[in-house]
Design an enzyme around this catalytic site. Structure first.
Site, PDB file in Angstrom:
ATOM      1  N   ASN A 149       0.792  -1.245   0.000  1.00 30.44           N
ATOM      2  CA  ASN A 149       0.000   0.000   0.000  1.00 30.44           C
ATOM      3  C   ASN A 149       0.817   1.284   0.000  1.00 30.44           C
ATOM      4  O   ASN A 149       0.272   2.341  -0.300  1.00 30.44           O
ATOM      5  CB  ASN A 149      -1.016  -0.016   1.155  1.00 30.44           C
ATOM      6  CG  ASN A 149      -0.353   0.044   2.508  1.00 30.44           C
ATOM      7  OD1 ASN A 149       0.742  -0.498   2.692  1.00 30.44           O
ATOM      8  ND2 ASN A 149      -0.991   0.675   3.460  1.00 30.44           N
ATOM      9  N   GLU A 248       5.817  -3.412  11.826  1.00 34.00           N
ATOM     10  CA  GLU A 248       4.716  -2.444  11.770  1.00 34.00           C
ATOM     11  C   GLU A 248       3.544  -3.154  11.112  1.00 34.00           C
ATOM     12  O   GLU A 248       3.656  -3.608   9.970  1.00 34.00           O
ATOM     13  CB  GLU A 248       5.111  -1.196  10.978  1.00 34.00           C
ATOM     14  CG  GLU A 248       6.075  -0.285  11.710  1.00 34.00           C
ATOM     15  CD  GLU A 248       5.565   0.190  13.061  1.00 34.00           C
ATOM     16  OE1 GLU A 248       4.335   0.189  13.291  1.00 34.00           O
ATOM     17  OE2 GLU A 248       6.398   0.543  13.903  1.00 34.00           O
ATOM     18  N   CYS A 282      -2.820   1.618   6.974  1.00 28.21           N
ATOM     19  CA  CYS A 282      -2.815   1.022   8.309  1.00 28.21           C
ATOM     20  C   CYS A 282      -3.383   1.990   9.336  1.00 28.21           C
ATOM     21  O   CYS A 282      -3.871   1.574  10.381  1.00 28.21           O
ATOM     22  CB  CYS A 282      -1.394   0.621   8.683  1.00 28.21           C
ATOM     23  SG  CYS A 282      -0.215   1.943   8.392  1.00 28.21           S
ATOM     24  N   GLU A 380      -9.355  -5.864  10.816  1.00 24.53           N
ATOM     25  CA  GLU A 380      -8.915  -4.878   9.818  1.00 24.53           C
ATOM     26  C   GLU A 380      -9.504  -5.254   8.460  1.00 24.53           C
ATOM     27  O   GLU A 380      -9.297  -6.371   7.990  1.00 24.53           O
ATOM     28  CB  GLU A 380      -7.393  -4.864   9.747  1.00 24.53           C
ATOM     29  CG  GLU A 380      -6.877  -3.787   8.824  1.00 24.53           C
ATOM     30  CD  GLU A 380      -5.358  -3.787   8.715  1.00 24.53           C
ATOM     31  OE1 GLU A 380      -4.780  -4.867   8.520  1.00 24.53           O
ATOM     32  OE2 GLU A 380      -4.759  -2.700   8.809  1.00 24.53           O
ATOM     33  N   GLU A 459       9.656   3.476  14.141  1.00 26.03           N
ATOM     34  CA  GLU A 459      10.280   3.859  12.880  1.00 26.03           C
ATOM     35  C   GLU A 459      10.363   5.385  12.783  1.00 26.03           C
ATOM     36  O   GLU A 459       9.743   6.101  13.550  1.00 26.03           O
ATOM     37  CB  GLU A 459       9.440   3.353  11.712  1.00 26.03           C
ATOM     38  CG  GLU A 459       9.333   1.848  11.659  1.00 26.03           C
ATOM     39  CD  GLU A 459       8.944   1.358  10.280  1.00 26.03           C
ATOM     40  OE1 GLU A 459       7.755   1.406   9.959  1.00 26.03           O
ATOM     41  OE2 GLU A 459       9.837   0.945   9.522  1.00 26.03           O
TER      42      GLU A 459
HETATM   43  P1  NAD Z   1       1.221  -8.935   4.031  1.00 25.54           P
HETATM   44  O1  NAD Z   1       1.493  -9.239   5.460  1.00 25.54           O
HETATM   45  O2  NAD Z   1       0.408  -9.871   3.245  1.00 25.54           O
HETATM   46  O3  NAD Z   1       2.599  -8.779   3.242  1.00 25.54           O
HETATM   47  C1  NAD Z   1       3.600  -7.871   3.638  1.00 25.54           C
HETATM   48  C2  NAD Z   1       4.919  -8.314   3.027  1.00 25.54           C
HETATM   49  O4  NAD Z   1       5.300  -9.558   3.626  1.00 25.54           O
HETATM   50  C3  NAD Z   1       4.875  -8.566   1.520  1.00 25.54           C
HETATM   51  O5  NAD Z   1       6.078  -8.157   0.929  1.00 25.54           O
HETATM   52  C4  NAD Z   1       4.708 -10.073   1.457  1.00 25.54           C
HETATM   53  O6  NAD Z   1       5.153 -10.621   0.235  1.00 25.54           O
HETATM   54  C5  NAD Z   1       5.593 -10.499   2.618  1.00 25.54           C
HETATM   55  N1  NAD Z   1       5.319 -11.834   3.157  1.00 25.54           N
HETATM   56  C6  NAD Z   1       4.187 -12.584   3.044  1.00 25.54           C
HETATM   57  N2  NAD Z   1       4.342 -13.773   3.663  1.00 25.54           N
HETATM   58  C7  NAD Z   1       5.593 -13.784   4.193  1.00 25.54           C
HETATM   59  C8  NAD Z   1       6.335 -14.719   4.969  1.00 25.54           C
HETATM   60  N3  NAD Z   1       5.822 -15.893   5.329  1.00 25.54           N
HETATM   61  N4  NAD Z   1       7.585 -14.391   5.368  1.00 25.54           N
HETATM   62  C9  NAD Z   1       8.124 -13.185   5.038  1.00 25.54           C
HETATM   63  N5  NAD Z   1       7.463 -12.266   4.288  1.00 25.54           N
HETATM   64  C10 NAD Z   1       6.213 -12.556   3.881  1.00 25.54           C
HETATM   65  O7  NAD Z   1       0.601  -7.444   4.003  1.00 25.54           O
HETATM   66  P2  NAD Z   1       0.070  -6.621   2.738  1.00 25.54           P
HETATM   67  O8  NAD Z   1      -1.241  -7.211   2.328  1.00 25.54           O
HETATM   68  O9  NAD Z   1       1.141  -6.439   1.728  1.00 25.54           O
HETATM   69  O10 NAD Z   1      -0.174  -5.183   3.398  1.00 25.54           O
HETATM   70  C11 NAD Z   1      -1.314  -4.847   4.106  1.00 25.54           C
HETATM   71  C12 NAD Z   1      -1.059  -4.917   5.594  1.00 25.54           C
HETATM   72  O11 NAD Z   1       0.051  -4.092   5.935  1.00 25.54           O
HETATM   73  C13 NAD Z   1      -2.218  -4.393   6.413  1.00 25.54           C
HETATM   74  O12 NAD Z   1      -2.440  -5.229   7.514  1.00 25.54           O
HETATM   75  C14 NAD Z   1      -1.730  -3.027   6.867  1.00 25.54           C
HETATM   76  O13 NAD Z   1      -2.333  -2.543   8.032  1.00 25.54           O
HETATM   77  C15 NAD Z   1      -0.271  -3.281   7.046  1.00 25.54           C
HETATM   78  N6  NAD Z   1       0.476  -2.022   7.013  1.00 25.54           N
HETATM   79  C16 NAD Z   1       0.991  -1.556   8.198  1.00 25.54           C
HETATM   80  C17 NAD Z   1       1.669  -0.339   8.214  1.00 25.54           C
HETATM   81  C18 NAD Z   1       2.255   0.184   9.491  1.00 25.54           C
HETATM   82  O14 NAD Z   1       3.162   0.994   9.417  1.00 25.54           O
HETATM   83  N7  NAD Z   1       1.780  -0.247  10.646  1.00 25.54           N
HETATM   84  C19 NAD Z   1       1.823   0.387   7.037  1.00 25.54           C
HETATM   85  C20 NAD Z   1       1.278  -0.122   5.850  1.00 25.54           C
HETATM   86  C21 NAD Z   1       0.609  -1.341   5.852  1.00 25.54           C
END
Ligand code: NAD
Length: 481
Positions: A149, A248, A282, A380, A459
């Site tokens: 995102n 995060e 997020c 969420e 961060e």
């Molecule tokens: P996701 O957890 O599906 O993926 C995040 C990243 O992790 C991707 O690059 C993905 O390929 C990788 N990943 C997936 N499985 C993995 C594994 N087993 N081991 C290591 N890496 C792995 O999240 P998403 O759908 O890309 O993003 C949306 C989520 O991110 C939402 O929950 C959102 O709230 C969160 N988010 C949090 C913040 C924050 O700063 N708190 C900011 C932006 C997004």
């Protein structure tokens, strides 16, 4: 079709497999094919980063600052191209995408300037003749895993401090939106960074991401993504070499609108917080906790505002809300709309997909008369969907706002200084906003949450140094002259 390769040890490396990157505003538009890494690519990237560490970590702070400034200049020089790519692959409007690209440039500038600040502290020892100093050392190879995102802001706010403090990097961007990070890698490739100090390996999280966490040679993992994946990342990072971990994660952020609120301000904060970036943030205000005395008027004004949102192709001028980023996310949004209705919520706006285009377009969606303990208010959703929850008093609203597993951001709209200060003291969140959207994130101040939203050090800003360095303490006993 153009193919985009990994960047490993200063070279562009092709892959056995590639995956298409499609435009969520127009599914006929294939942006390119992006390399999908595996064991070999991750091993080569970690090895390159290990080899580069003794070189890059010995660069003087002024030399590292010059490299970071060149990256910032490179981003600024290619601002329009980066914003267009971001908007095309993720679906943010061009205005939102341009803001994100500017923020990425400013982040590299910020850490270039931070290198001019002092690195350690000195103390008098408790015993006679002893002096003590502390120093900050880089961790070594850092693995960076980012979500879809914020395809440039998050890679930038992790990569800039990692490099600034002397670490070397292997980054794995989200498989859904690799294009903007690939362009960032290209800019970094022209920055004068020594070969191997920054490596990009694209591909699936379950393979590339997991391999990065599994390698004991990686000394720190900084991850942004969902809470479920974050848990497995942390477990693997600790099991494999006791790495430092920063997570995060998700949010379910409340915005309180009190009976003494400036309602125009409340509606503007709710609209930006819940529907900005198509609600895919997020920090999105997905729970609108509104005092009963103003609930009807607030709802009426918010619905009027939602009618003015123009959903469409993210790159068309005039669009104020782009598409949902993927088919999976759209299906999740629609499932939660159905669930909200089953749970008894009243849908007062939206709830449906929009025809007329070739993309994942969905109406901004608002529920009223919902309960805080319902699943739509506890889980969420990550889409353009918000719920109104009524509260009879400030203290009830505060209790509801804290009754959730997450704790990223929380906001209150009130004219009462006493309530604002009380909320700032008692809200269980890492980011608290008063008379502003819950989605504000200035780049020079700490960012992060509590409870299921974050783990490890904060961060951004000066906090980033805590994660990307380790402190050594040196005791010196001066002898007699
Ligand atoms: P996701 O957890 O599906 O993926 C995040 C990243 O992790 C991707 O690059 C993905 O390929 C990788 N990943 C997936 N499985 C993995 C594994 N087993 N081991 C290591 N890496 C792995 O999240 P998403 O759908 O890309 O993003 C949306 C989520 O991110 C939402 O929950 C959102 O709230 C969160 N988010 C949090 C913040 C924050 O700063 N708190 C900011 C932006 C997004």
């Amino acid at each position: 079709m153009t193919r985009f390769d990994h960047f490993i040890n200063g070279e562009w490396i092709p892959s056995k497999d590639y995956a298409e990157n499609r435009n969520p505003s127009d599914l006929r538009d294939v942006i390119g094919e992006y390399a999908q890494g595996g064991v070999d690519e991750i091993a080569a990237a970690i090895d390159a980063a290990q080899q580069a560490f003794p070189v890059w970590s010995q660069y003087a702070p002024g030399e590292r600052a010059s490299v970071l400034r060149r990256i910032a200049e490179g981003i600024t020089a290619r601002e329009a191209e980066l914003a267009d790519m971001l908007s095309r692959e993720e679906g943010k409007t061009l205005v939102e995408a341009t803001g994100e690209v500017r923020r990425a440039a400013a982040t590299f500038e910020y850490y270039a300037a931070d290198l001019l600040r002092s690195r350690g502290e000195t103390f008098d020892g408790l015993g006679r003749g002893t002096s003590i100093e502390t120093d900050r050392r880089p961790l070594g190879v850092v693995g960076i895993i980012t979500p879809w995102n914020y395809p440039i802001a998050i890679p930038a706010w992790k990569t800039a401090p990692a490099l600034a403090y002397g670490n070397t990097v292997v980054i794995k961007p989200a498989d859904l939106t690799p294009g903007t990070c690939w362009l960032l890698a290209e800019i970094i490739s022209h920055s004068g960074l020594p070969r191997g100090a920054f490596n990009l390996v694209m591909g699936k999280g379950s393979t590339v991401g997991a391999l990065l966490c599994d390698s004991p040679a990686v000394r720190g993992i900084t991850f942004t993504g969902s809470t479920a994946v974050g848990r497995s990342v942390a477990a693997s990072a600790i099991r494999n070499g006791m790495k430092k971990v920063q997570l995060e994660l998700g949010g379910k952020n409340p915005l309180l609108v009190m009976d003494d609120a400036d309602l125009d301000l409340g509606v503007a904060a709710a609209c930006d917080g819940a529907f900005g970036s198509t609600g895919q943030r997020c920090t999105a205000s997905s729970r609108l906790i509104v005092h009963e005395a103003v609930r009807e008027e607030f709802t009426k004004r918010l619905v009027e505002r939602l009618k003015g949102i123009v959903v469409g192709d993210s790159r068309s001028p005039g669009t104020t809300m782009g598409p949902v980023a993927s088919q999976t996310q759209l299906q999740q949004d629609l499932d939660y709309v159905a669930l909200g209705q089953e749970e008894g919520g009243r849908l007062v706006f939206g709830g449906e997909t929009m025809s007329g285009g070739e993309g994942y377009f969905m109406q901004p969606t608002l529920f009223t008369d919902t309960g805080n303990d319902w699943r739509i208010n506890q889980e969420e959703i990550f889409g353009p969907i918000a719920s109104i929850i009524s509260a009879g008093s400030y203290s009830e609203a505060l209790g509801l706002s804290n009754s959730v597993a997450y704790g990223l951001s929380a906001g209150i709209v009130t004219r009462s200084l006493a309530r604002a200060r009380d909320f700032a003291a008692k809200s269980e969140a890492g980011i608290i906003t008063i008379n502003r959207s819950t989605a504000v994130t200035d780049l020079h101040v700490p960012f992060g949450g509590v409870k299921a939203s974050s783990y490890g050090s904060r961060e951004q800003g000066t906090s980033a140094r805590d994660f990307f360095t380790t402190t050594t303490t040196v005791y010196t006993l001066a002898g007699e002259v």
